[in-house]
Design an enzyme around this catalytic site. Structure first.
Site, PDB file in Angstrom:
ATOM      1  N   TYR A   1       0.807  -1.244  -0.058  1.00  0.00           N
ATOM      2  CA  TYR A   1       0.116  -0.035  -0.005  1.00  0.00           C
ATOM      3  C   TYR A   1       0.963   1.060  -0.037  1.00  0.00           C
ATOM      4  O   TYR A   1       1.898   1.466  -0.631  1.00  0.00           O
ATOM      5  CB  TYR A   1      -1.021   0.051   1.263  1.00  0.00           C
ATOM      6  CG  TYR A   1      -2.149   0.728   0.853  1.00  0.00           C
ATOM      7  CD1 TYR A   1      -2.988   0.570  -0.165  1.00  0.00           C
ATOM      8  CD2 TYR A   1      -2.310   2.032   1.827  1.00  0.00           C
ATOM      9  CE1 TYR A   1      -4.124   1.493  -0.380  1.00  0.00           C
ATOM     10  CE2 TYR A   1      -3.608   2.807   1.765  1.00  0.00           C
ATOM     11  CZ  TYR A   1      -4.390   2.487   0.494  1.00  0.00           C
ATOM     12  OH  TYR A   1      -5.564   3.383   0.339  1.00  0.00           O
TER      13      TYR A   1
ATOM     14  N   LYS B   1     -21.156 -20.293  -8.985  1.00  0.00           N
ATOM     15  CA  LYS B   1     -20.719 -19.997 -10.226  1.00  0.00           C
ATOM     16  C   LYS B   1     -19.208 -19.875 -10.133  1.00  0.00           C
ATOM     17  O   LYS B   1     -18.217 -20.416 -10.583  1.00  0.00           O
ATOM     18  CB  LYS B   1     -21.220 -19.152 -10.930  1.00  0.00           C
ATOM     19  CG  LYS B   1     -20.854 -19.295 -12.422  1.00  0.00           C
ATOM     20  CD  LYS B   1     -21.904 -20.536 -13.026  1.00  0.00           C
ATOM     21  CE  LYS B   1     -21.588 -20.556 -14.581  1.00  0.00           C
ATOM     22  NZ  LYS B   1     -22.422 -21.591 -15.313  1.00  0.00           N
TER      23      LYS B   1
ATOM     24  N   GLU C   1     -25.066 -14.313 -16.174  1.00  0.00           N
ATOM     25  CA  GLU C   1     -25.815 -15.801 -15.562  1.00  0.00           C
ATOM     26  C   GLU C   1     -27.414 -15.367 -15.064  1.00  0.00           C
ATOM     27  O   GLU C   1     -27.507 -14.448 -14.677  1.00  0.00           O
ATOM     28  CB  GLU C   1     -24.933 -16.026 -14.456  1.00  0.00           C
ATOM     29  CG  GLU C   1     -25.348 -17.578 -14.040  1.00  0.00           C
ATOM     30  CD  GLU C   1     -24.683 -18.626 -14.651  1.00  0.00           C
ATOM     31  OE1 GLU C   1     -25.231 -19.771 -14.742  1.00  0.00           O
ATOM     32  OE2 GLU C   1     -23.802 -18.204 -15.462  1.00  0.00           O
TER      33      GLU C   1
ATOM     34  N   ASP D   1     -25.573 -19.322 -19.758  1.00  0.00           N
ATOM     35  CA  ASP D   1     -26.811 -20.127 -20.125  1.00  0.00           C
ATOM     36  C   ASP D   1     -27.027 -20.217 -21.642  1.00  0.00           C
ATOM     37  O   ASP D   1     -27.579 -21.106 -22.116  1.00  0.00           O
ATOM     38  CB  ASP D   1     -27.983 -19.137 -19.453  1.00  0.00           C
ATOM     39  CG  ASP D   1     -28.071 -19.192 -18.303  1.00  0.00           C
ATOM     40  OD1 ASP D   1     -27.211 -20.042 -17.356  1.00  0.00           O
ATOM     41  OD2 ASP D   1     -28.528 -18.291 -17.642  1.00  0.00           O
TER      42      ASP D   1
ATOM     43  N   ALA E   1     -37.381 -21.844 -27.555  1.00  0.00           N
ATOM     44  CA  ALA E   1     -36.713 -20.758 -28.391  1.00  0.00           C
ATOM     45  C   ALA E   1     -36.246 -19.770 -27.578  1.00  0.00           C
ATOM     46  O   ALA E   1     -36.201 -18.639 -27.671  1.00  0.00           O
ATOM     47  CB  ALA E   1     -37.863 -20.215 -29.309  1.00  0.00           C
ATOM     48  N   GLY E   2     -35.625 -20.124 -26.330  1.00  0.00           N
ATOM     49  CA  GLY E   2     -34.959 -19.307 -25.516  1.00  0.00           C
ATOM     50  C   GLY E   2     -33.735 -19.028 -25.647  1.00  0.00           C
ATOM     51  O   GLY E   2     -33.053 -19.293 -26.833  1.00  0.00           O
ATOM     52  N   ALA E   3     -33.094 -18.752 -24.777  1.00  0.00           N
ATOM     53  CA  ALA E   3     -31.566 -18.143 -24.870  1.00  0.00           C
ATOM     54  C   ALA E   3     -30.701 -19.286 -25.449  1.00  0.00           C
ATOM     55  O   ALA E   3     -29.885 -19.201 -26.449  1.00  0.00           O
ATOM     56  CB  ALA E   3     -30.910 -17.514 -23.615  1.00  0.00           C
ATOM     57  N   ALA E   4     -30.662 -20.468 -24.654  1.00  0.00           N
ATOM     58  CA  ALA E   4     -29.886 -21.589 -24.912  1.00  0.00           C
ATOM     59  C   ALA E   4     -30.213 -22.207 -26.239  1.00  0.00           C
ATOM     60  O   ALA E   4     -29.372 -22.603 -27.305  1.00  0.00           O
ATOM     61  CB  ALA E   4     -29.982 -22.614 -23.839  1.00  0.00           C
TER      62      ALA E   4
END
Length: 763
Positions: A51, A106, A148, A174, A207-210
């Site tokens: 420091y 995660k 996420e 995802d 029909a989502g993100a993945a």
């Protein structure tokens, strides 16, 4: 699909109770993360360097050249895990604060699998602009951003805008994590069925993100857009459809007459499910092309179970998101290693080339011969490339040296790397040494026991910690726990804990057992010429739970046992050893697992007060064999207060004699001694003072000169450092039995119960 999404109600999965999960998160320091210092801050000089005033120097250098932040700060190994909690696991919109346990998890996975440091950032906003601004302005602190559990379609907008605004990798796991691992599996499934991706017909339900990420990545890998049909809850995404559409869905609409999932699947080669349980029926599977490929990735329950899919089409290849079936599409195969490679070449983004490289590296790894320690965890089946092994095991130790290298090389080739990768082979070797092989091996041990569950006796069954450990053993899928104790006392303890004793557990009252006479006769046959009368043996069986439990194991009524929570180690061993005889030299082996230095095995930590040279040599050989089973390359150091003759003494002489004995008969591992602990663990010190030493790296098996030294070391280190101690693991009994330290916690009891069961698996 995601590594954290397990079904809490399915009896075949490795499960935990809600109470156990809450206890784990609350125990000791709450949560799963802490900050650890990487530099000593002990003296005033240390503080001056770290420091004021010393810290001004790196500040000024970074001001002149911002690239130096990677040299002088943690930026280059630091990822932010960011969420607003709008799509937490399969639980929906729980909000930012309730998402924190998942985000901490995660971060823990980043560290556990790829040695990437992280910080969870839970943003209390659902406004896209506020979210983007918050993250972009934090950019200087991090080397990458992992988004996420953000709901669609906002997740698409957030990721795209952050990628445009920031000069570090931004990755929505995802989406892309699932896509990369699924693509790897599809590469191998297509190989096994003789398909070319360019002509393969794929139907995606959801029909989502993945789903959209899967379609985009497969397009980038050569699959024709017209061959990909996507469905949502309203049916096929076809050109001209307006109901329930948005710009992201419209990008994947195709010219087709199919309007339903059933119609779309007629003659299709591949099904990707990222939707809900039961969405795929056996009739739909029967309508697909020959050798259909089915990735039913809904969690916790797949669109169709492998059993139902195989019943409809025995020629199919199927993957799911679950660990209790072959071919798990598990995101942990992707994101830690992708970020590892991207960070190490200081990539400005994670592009399609890097994603494809990761998928191809995973696919290639699955086609290689499986390491023995991984193959043993294959649920009773030998893991080998084929219809039931198209995706690598998540605990394959080779992942760290394969996927990051492929990602880093792709980043360099595609021009997004800001640091050259001069020697990929050397980089791969460095990656191999970042992680502790023993940590993976412990998980393989657990998997092996789950594959061959064992009946394990918990001898002190009236104790609360023992009951909790037995419940965890049962819930973990390791087998049947047998509690030894009085039924009324056990039920009273369980009631005071506020829980009910689960089904699948047994209680045996030693005094009332119908097996008493058989056990007493067995013990009398063994001990009648050692001063034991029959009534002595009968009293021991009735009153000593360790003797009773050991008789169960010795006569095959149980596979293994664990005890020691309420008695001293020596007293517990006396009872066990009166029934189960040693098979060779008996000794204790303690695993010391440290965050930075990895796992070190210490022996003997339980039996021999002053082992002679021959005993030391045998202990060294057997401890080295145990290290090899854990996936380690044994480097055995015989420890002493003396290092290679200085100072002299009686004890160092016996240690030198042990080394000579190994020299005479030979060994398939590195060993040397006598030496001090600092010399054993510090190769630099060894190289400067003792260049003749035969160890090529830090010792990972420490053979102690006596029980006093072993106890001092293994009892003090966990209190003085962040190391975790497991054991002592009792080695050398003719039947599997383990003894915990007095007052052991639930996890310690469970660890040794599982290790005892593993010994039964191997016997």
């Amino acid at each position: 699909m995601d590594e954290t999404r397990k079904d809490a109600s399915d009896t075949r999965t490795a499960r935990v109770t809600g109470e156990e999960a809450l206890a784990m998160h609350a125990e000791g320091r709450p949560g799963k993360l802490e900050t650890r210092l990487t530099k000593p801050l002990v003296t005033a000089r240390d503080l001056s360097l770290a420091y004021s005033p010393g810290v001004a120097e790196p500040c000024l250098h970074i001001h002149r050249d911002q690239r130096l932040a990677y040299d002088y700060t943690s930026k280059g190994n630091f990822v932010a895990v960011v969420s607003n909690g709008t799509a937490v696991l399969g639980l929906g919109n729980l909000g930012a604060l309730a998402s924190k346990p998942v985000m901490e998890g995660k971060v823990a996975l980043f560290k556990r699998f790829a040695d990437v440091d992280g910080m969870d950032l839970c943003l209390d906003t659902e406004d896209v602009d506020e979210f983007v601004n918050c993250v972009r302005f934090l950019g200087p602190s991090f080397g990458g951003i992992n988004l996420e559990d953000i709901k669609a379609p906002e997740c698409f907008v957030i990721e795209q805008r952050l990628r445009e605004l920031m000069d570090i990798p931004v990755f929505h796991d995802d989406q892309h994590g699932t896509a990369i691992v699924a693509a790897a599996g599809l590469i191998n499934a297509a190989h096994l069925t003789g398909r070319d991706l360019a002509t393969t017909r794929l139907v995606i339900n959801g029909a989502g993100a993945a789903s959209i990420a899967c379609a985009e990545l497969l397009r980038a890998m050569g699959m024709r857009p017209e061959n990909i049909i996507m469905c949502d809850t309203k049916g096929v995404l076809y050109r001209g459809r307006t109901e329930g559409m948005n710009q992201w869905k419209s990008a994947h609409a195709v010219d087709t007459t199919a309007r339903t999932l059933t119609q779309a699947l007629e003659g299709a080669d591949v099904f990707f499910g990222l939707s809900v349980k039961g969405a795929l029926t056996q009739e739909m599977v029967k309508a697909m092309a020959d050798k259909p490929i089915i990735f039913a990735m809904a969690n916790p329950d797949p669109e169709i179970t492998p059993e139902d899919a195989k019943a409809a089409r025995p020629d199919c290849i199927i993957a799911t998101g679950r660990s209790d079936y072959p071919n798990q599409v598990n995101n942990v195969l992707g994101f830690p290693f992708i970020f590892r490679g991207a960070l190490d070449v200081r990539a400005s983004t994670i592009n399609d080339a890097m994603k494809i490289a990761a998928a191809q590296a995973l696919a290639e790894l699955a086609r290689e011969a499986v390491p023995e320690e991984v193959a043993r965890s294959g649920a009773g089946k030998r893991l080998a490339f084929g219809p039931e092994y198209i995706i690598p095991n998540a605990f394959d130790p080779r992942l760290i040296s394969r996927v990051p290298v492929a990602v880093a090389e792709a980043a360099v080739r595609s021009g997004v790397a800001r640091k050259p990768l001069v020697d990929p082979a050397r980089y791969a070797r460095e990656l191999t040494h970042r992680l502790d092989a023993a940590a993976n091996a412990l998980e393989h041990i657990h998997e092996r026991v789950r594959a061959e569950p064992k009946r394990t006796v918990f001898a002190e069954g009236e104790e609360e910690n023992v009951i909790r450990a037995a419940i965890a053993y049962r819930n973990g899928g390791y087998g049947t726990p047998v509690l030894v104790g009085r039924e009324d006392r056990i039920h009273a303890t369980v009631a005071s804990m506020g829980i009910r004793l689960p089904e699948g557990m047994e209680i045996h009252n030693a005094r009332l057992s119908q097996d008493n006479r058989r056990y007493a006769e067995f013990l009398y046959e063994k001990r009648q010429r050692q001063g034991y009368l029959f009534r002595d043996c009968q009293r021991l069986v009735n009153q000593d739970r360790n003797v009773f439990a050991a008789c169960m194991v010795a006569l095959g009524d149980a596979d293994a046992m664990v005890t020691g929570e309420t008695r001293s180690y020596s007293a517990a061993l006396e009872g066990v050893a009166s029934v189960i005889e040693p098979e060779g030299v008996l000794f204790g082996l303690t695993m010391m697992v440290a965050r930075r230095s990895g796992t070190v095995l210490v022996a003997d930590t339980a039996i021999h007060e002053r082992p002679d040279a021959q005993t030391l040599a045998i202990i060294a050989r057997r401890a080295a064999a145990a290290a090899q089973r854990l996936g380690m390359e044994p480097r055995v150091a015989f420890l002493s207060f003396s290092t290679f003759g200085d100072p002299k003494g009686i004890i160092p002489g016996s240690i030198r004699e042990a080394v000579k004995l190994l020299d005479t008969v030979g060994a398939d591992f590195e060993y040397d001694g006598e030496m001090g602990a600092d010399v054993a663990l510090d190769p630099t010190l060894r190289a400067s003072l003792y260049p003749f030493c035969r160890l090529t790296g830090p010792a990972n098996v420490l053979v102690m000169p006596g029980l006093h030294a072993a106890h001092i070391l293994t009892k003090a280190v966990p209190h003085l450092t962040s190391a975790t101690s497991i054991g002592p693991v009792l080695m050398g009994l003719s039947k599997p039995a383990q003894i915990v330290s007095t007052g052991a916690g639930v996890n310690q009891i469970l660890d040794l119960a599982t290790l005892a069961a593993y010994q039964a698996v191997r016997s």
